[in-house]
Design a protein around this motif. Structure first.
Motif, short mmCIF file in Angstrom:
data_model
loop_
_atom_site.label_atom_id
_atom_site.label_comp_id
_atom_site.label_asym_id
_atom_site.label_seq_id
_atom_site.Cartn_x
_atom_site.Cartn_y
_atom_site.Cartn_z
N VAL A 1 5.91 48.77 -24.15
CA VAL A 1 6.07 50.00 -23.14
C VAL A 1 7.03 50.67 -23.20
CG1 VAL A 1 5.98 50.09 -20.46
CG2 VAL A 1 4.41 48.28 -21.51
N ALA A 2 8.15 50.26 -23.34
CA ALA A 2 9.67 50.91 -23.59
C ALA A 2 9.56 51.82 -24.71
CB ALA A 2 10.71 50.07 -23.47
N SER A 3 8.84 51.33 -25.64
CA SER A 3 8.77 52.32 -27.04
C SER A 3 7.53 53.10 -26.98
CB SER A 3 8.89 51.39 -28.27
OG SER A 3 7.75 50.62 -28.29
N GLY A 4 6.60 53.40 -25.94
CA GLY A 4 5.30 54.07 -25.78
C GLY A 4 4.46 53.28 -26.65
N GLY A 5 4.31 52.07 -26.91
CA GLY A 5 3.39 51.54 -28.00
C GLY A 5 2.09 51.23 -27.24
N ILE A 6 2.02 51.41 -25.92
CA ILE A 6 0.78 51.23 -25.32
C ILE A 6 -0.04 52.41 -25.34
CG2 ILE A 6 -0.51 50.51 -23.12
CD1 ILE A 6 1.45 48.16 -24.45
N ASP A 7 -1.51 52.32 -25.86
CA ASP A 7 -2.25 53.46 -26.19
C ASP A 7 -2.78 54.26 -25.02
OD1 ASP A 7 -1.27 53.60 -28.94
OD2 ASP A 7 -3.01 52.30 -29.34
N HIS A 8 -3.36 53.06 -23.90
CA HIS A 8 -4.10 53.55 -22.74
C HIS A 8 -3.26 52.91 -21.60
CE1 HIS A 8 -6.73 53.42 -26.35
NE2 HIS A 8 -7.20 54.74 -25.94
N PRO A 9 -2.09 53.30 -21.13
CA PRO A 9 -1.55 52.74 -20.00
C PRO A 9 -2.36 52.82 -18.70
CG PRO A 9 -0.53 54.79 -20.67
CD PRO A 9 -1.38 54.49 -21.74
N THR A 10 -3.22 54.00 -18.52
CA THR A 10 -3.66 53.83 -17.21
C THR A 10 -4.92 52.96 -17.02
OG1 THR A 10 -3.01 56.30 -16.92
CG2 THR A 10 -4.97 55.63 -15.77
N LEU A 11 -5.66 52.97 -18.18
CA LEU A 11 -6.81 52.15 -18.22
C LEU A 11 -6.41 50.79 -18.21
CD1 LEU A 11 -9.81 51.66 -18.54
CD2 LEU A 11 -9.41 51.64 -21.20
N VAL A 12 -5.27 50.05 -18.92
CA VAL A 12 -4.87 48.89 -18.77
C VAL A 12 -4.39 48.58 -17.53
CG1 VAL A 12 -3.05 47.40 -19.90
CG2 VAL A 12 -4.42 48.68 -21.39
N ALA A 13 -3.64 49.65 -16.78
CA ALA A 13 -3.08 49.15 -15.69
C ALA A 13 -4.18 49.07 -14.52
CB ALA A 13 -1.85 50.36 -15.08
N LEU A 14 -5.03 49.96 -14.64
CA LEU A 14 -6.14 49.77 -13.61
C LEU A 14 -6.85 48.46 -13.66
CD1 LEU A 14 -7.34 53.38 -13.34
CD2 LEU A 14 -5.84 52.33 -11.91
N LEU A 15 -7.24 48.08 -14.87
CA LEU A 15 -7.96 46.80 -15.19
C LEU A 15 -7.01 45.63 -14.67
CD1 LEU A 15 -9.22 47.31 -18.91
CD2 LEU A 15 -10.72 47.03 -16.75
N LEU A 16 -5.67 45.39 -14.81
CA LEU A 16 -5.02 44.59 -14.45
C LEU A 16 -4.96 44.51 -12.88
CD1 LEU A 16 -2.07 44.72 -16.85
CD2 LEU A 16 -4.02 42.94 -16.86
N LEU A 17 -5.04 45.91 -12.25
CA LEU A 17 -4.84 45.70 -10.83
C LEU A 17 -6.01 45.49 -10.29
CD1 LEU A 17 -3.36 49.26 -9.91
CD2 LEU A 17 -2.48 47.07 -9.48
N ALA A 18 -7.30 45.27 -10.73
CA ALA A 18 -8.29 44.51 -10.30
C ALA A 18 -8.12 43.02 -10.07
CB ALA A 18 -9.52 44.80 -11.13
N GLY A 19 -7.61 42.42 -11.05
CA GLY A 19 -7.46 40.87 -10.87
C GLY A 19 -6.15 40.92 -9.90
N VAL A 20 -5.30 41.70 -9.73
CA VAL A 20 -4.01 41.60 -8.72
C VAL A 20 -4.83 41.48 -7.37
CG1 VAL A 20 -2.04 42.62 -7.73
CG2 VAL A 20 -2.42 42.19 -10.07
N ALA A 21 -5.63 42.85 -7.31
CA ALA A 21 -6.28 42.82 -5.79
C ALA A 21 -7.05 41.60 -5.59
CB ALA A 21 -7.24 43.98 -5.80
N GLY A 22 -7.88 41.06 -6.22
CA GLY A 22 -8.54 39.91 -6.09
C GLY A 22 -7.69 38.53 -5.60
N LYS A 23 -6.69 38.38 -6.49
CA LYS A 23 -5.91 37.27 -6.11
C LYS A 23 -4.92 37.34 -5.20
CE LYS A 23 -6.07 34.48 -9.17
NZ LYS A 23 -6.93 33.18 -9.60
N SER A 24 -4.32 38.54 -4.97
CA SER A 24 -3.55 38.75 -3.81
C SER A 24 -4.26 39.42 -2.48
CB SER A 24 -2.39 39.54 -4.12
OG SER A 24 -1.55 38.86 -5.08
N ALA A 25 -5.51 39.37 -2.68
CA ALA A 25 -6.34 39.89 -1.34
C ALA A 25 -5.86 41.19 -0.98
CB ALA A 25 -6.04 38.69 -0.14
N GLN A 26 -6.05 42.15 -1.88
CA GLN A 26 -5.49 43.63 -1.43
C GLN A 26 -7.05 44.36 -1.32
OE1 GLN A 26 -2.14 44.86 -1.10
NE2 GLN A 26 -2.50 42.85 -0.47
N PHE A 27 -7.04 45.33 -0.77
CA PHE A 27 -8.32 46.22 -0.50
C PHE A 27 -8.52 46.72 -1.84
CE2 PHE A 27 -10.32 50.43 0.06
CZ PHE A 27 -11.26 50.07 0.83
#
Length: 659
Positions: free
Chosen positions: A203-229
């Motif tokens: 991440v620090a070197s800019g090696g993640i090609d699709h940061p938005t897509l990856v972050a949103l996919l991970l947020l779905a799991g976080v929302a489910g596990k941590s009971a977020q809307f």
């Protein structure tokens, strides 16, 4: 013994205790309680030693290749920084308190051995998540917690509510885990490794090609596990499980895992301004919506459940403005007072002799009957309402300060709009939190409901734990100035602006709620005591018989929540009908699709199958009718066939000659 060895033993000891408890639960019941408490206690002590040795300084790392994959390797690795060290201490202490408390709370439960073993496994899985330095190994602990929550929430499987709640918790969290898993694979593919250090370097070197897509996919799991809307709906229903399980899930495991994961991989999310904005909006909606819902609940455990959702929203908000120190600080503080709130509520329920008397409209005279719960719950509610000098004040202020810095452009990790969103929602939630916290205290300990039978003094194992947890609920916030080195060096101390605004709104919410309650209480007669009624399920601890005879809590005229919310009360009490939306948008279409598939299978596919079988059967019948066993019949048929063939041959020859 090296620090690495101690760290390996921290998740291993509860796991071994869980296995031993399952094996010896029936054959040697006398070992069940020691196997539940001692391994978890030892893990907590070792976690403290690891934290002391780590000291908020250099990260402790160790790794060995778990298995060659041929592509992205999977390592069995440790990654212990200041965050991990403190969160592991939190998990160990809360889990130990829950295990000790459960020895009294569930002392007559025939399924206590399996319950205690699952709690130990739950604890081990969370500790694995905390210490793991590899995302795939972290995922193992992540999923083990999911299956443990399924079994523990459904502990009282005799009741339909527990069965439905356990299934709902499992399915909703899995709904988030599917995109979460895809996001992990995408992240590892871009980074070339599952190691957290390697991912952060990429991440620090800019090696993640699709940061938005990856972050949103991970947020779905976080929302489910941590009971977020919008994946929070499973948590209030999960209150159908034993109260100590609720304390464990809400304070130290499961819901804390999503926040902790986001904090550990915050640079991945911060690489996308869109993802940080989505996280901020999700946190804001969660905070305000859950606080409104908590103000409308009559069930004390559901109030606390929606409270947890809102406090997790504060943590997600801190992450959305790029301050993981504030998020984890509030995670630690919240764990202490929320575990205390649930265990004190469990003492109240236990004092009534069942596991289900949780309606505040049915409570009366509890301040004198359960003084330990009364005083410790008062401390916890003051911490929840963020009243100084209680722990919640300092940790919540850390979140508001972080949001203020981002909103004013003093920190550029996240967009300024995300900062304003979190700040405004956080201040509004502070007012609502104080309102529902005071409402809970008034209706539980100063209620005018029908008093339940007194079942005597509570076990010392339960009351002692309450006072242990009251200490950090009162004083942990005072350690804020000493924890900077553990939390990236960012200051966690309050500022004058947010302190005045936050505390002022909290006091305003409490004063308004108290004034409304006094007015309503003066107009409401005290309910007559309800005599104890024998009921088979009540004797089994499943249903409170007295509750069956009381009016519907929604009609309680002394509830200040109804007056404060007005027309919002009914939708807020039902969670703003989000479950109904899900039923209409997802459940009914899936059931309709299943009915269509069943129809096609029965009426179309089965028709062809039955037709093929009928055709074969008909041909077999014809062949069987031709096989008479009479030689003359066979010769006659042969002669007739020969004549037909001869006539056909002559006709064909004439046709050819004529052409």
């Amino acid at each position: 013994m090296t620090t690495t060895t101690l760290a390996v033993l921290v998740p291993l000891l509860p796991f071994l205790g869980s296995v031993a408890g399952l094996l010896l639960g029936r054959t040697a019941p006398g070992f069940v309680r020691p196997l539940a408490v001692l391994p978890t206690l030892a893990a907590a002590v070792l976690a403290v030693l690891v934290a002391v040795r780590q000291g908020g300084g250099k990260t402790i790392e160790a790794a060995t290749q778990l298995t060659p994959t041929g592509s992205v390797p999977i390592d069995l690795s440790l990654y212990i920084d200041g965050f991990a060290a403190l969160v592991a201490v939190l998990v160990g202490v809360v889990a130990t308190c829950v295990q000790i408390y459960s020895t009294g709370y569930l002392r007559e439960d025939p399924r206590y051995p399996s319950y205690a073993a699952l709690v130990s496994l739950f604890t081990s899985a969370m500790l694995l998540v905390v210490y793991s330095g590899d995302l795939m190994v972290l995922l193992v602990g992540w999923e083990i917690m999911g299956i443990c929550s399924y079994f523990l929430v459904g502990h009282y499987w005799e009741t339909p509510e527990a069965r439905a709640a356990s299934l709902k918790a499992f399915l909703v969290t899995k709904l988030g885990d599917v995109p979460f898993l895809i996001g992990l694979f995408a992240l590892a593919t871009d980074a070339g490794t599952f190691r957290i250090t390697g991912v952060l370097d990429a991440v620090a070197s800019g090696g993640i090609d699709h940061p938005t897509l990856v972050a949103l996919l991970l947020l779905a799991g976080v929302a489910g596990k941590s009971a977020q809307f919008p994946l929070h709906t499973w948590l209030p229903d999960a209150m159908a499980g034993p109260t100590p399980v609720s304390a464990l899930i809400h304070a130290a495991t499961m819901v804390a895992a999503g926040i902790y994961f986001t904090a550990r991989l915050l640079p991945v999310f911060a690489a996308s301004a869109a993802a940080m904005t989505v996280l901020a909006v999700m946190a804001a909606v969660t905070m305000v919506g859950s606080a409104l819902a908590a103000l409308a609940q009559d069930d004390i455990k559901r109030v606390l459940a929606y409270s947890t959702i809102g406090q997790l929203g504060y943590m997600a908000g801190a992450l959305a403005v790029g301050d993981r120190g504030a998020a984890v600080f509030h995670l630690l503080s919240h764990a202490a007072f929320k575990a205390l709130l649930f265990l004190a509520a469990g003492t109240v329920i236990h004092a009534a002799g069942t596991n289900s008397l949780t309606a505040m409209s049915r409570m009366s005279g509890l301040a004198k009957r359960v003084p330990d719960a009364y005083w410790t719950m008062t401390v916890a509610l003051l911490a929840l309402a963020a009243i100084p000098p209680f722990a919640g004040f300092f940790s919540k202020e850390a979140v508001l300060v972080a949001a203020e810095h981002t909103a004013l452009g003093e920190r550029d990790v996240a967009p300024a709009g995300a900062g304003w969103t979190v700040l405004v929602a956080g201040l509004l939630t502070a007012l609502l939190t104080a309102a529902y916290a005071l409402r809970l205290w008034l209706r539980t300990f100063r209620g005018r409901g029908a008093e339940a039978p007194d079942h005597g003094r509570q076990p010392i194992a339960m009351t002692a734990v309450l006072w242990v947890l009251a200490i950090p609920s009162l004083g942990f916030g005072l350690s804020a100035s000493y924890l900077d080195d553990w939390f990236d060096g960012n200051a966690l101390t309050p500022t004058l602006t947010t302190a005045v605004l936050g505390t002022g709104l909290a006091v305003a919410g409490a004063v308004i709620t108290y004034a409304v309650w006094r007015t309503l209480a003066a107009r409401t007669p005290v309910a007559a005591p309800v005599p104890h009624v024998a009921h088979p399920e009540a004797e089994a601890g499943l249903v409170e018989a007295e509750a069956l005879r009381l009016p519907h809590p929604a009609l309680d005229p002394a509830d200040p929540g109804r007056a404060l919310l007005g027309p919002l009360h009914r939708p807020a009490a039902d969670g703003f009908h989000l479950d109904a939306v899900y039923r209409a948008a997802f459940v009914r279409p899936v059931l309709a699709a299943a009915s269509l598939v069943r129809f096609l299978d029965r009426e179309v596919v089965d028709t062809y199958v039955r037709g093929a079988a009928g055709t074969a059967k008909g041909l077999g019948w014809l062949v069987r009718r031709a096989q008479t066993g009479n030689v003359q019949t066979y010769l006659s048929a042969l002669l007739a066939g020969s004549v037909v063939l001869a006539i056909a041959a002559v006709a064909l020859a004439n046709a050819v000659a004529g052409a």
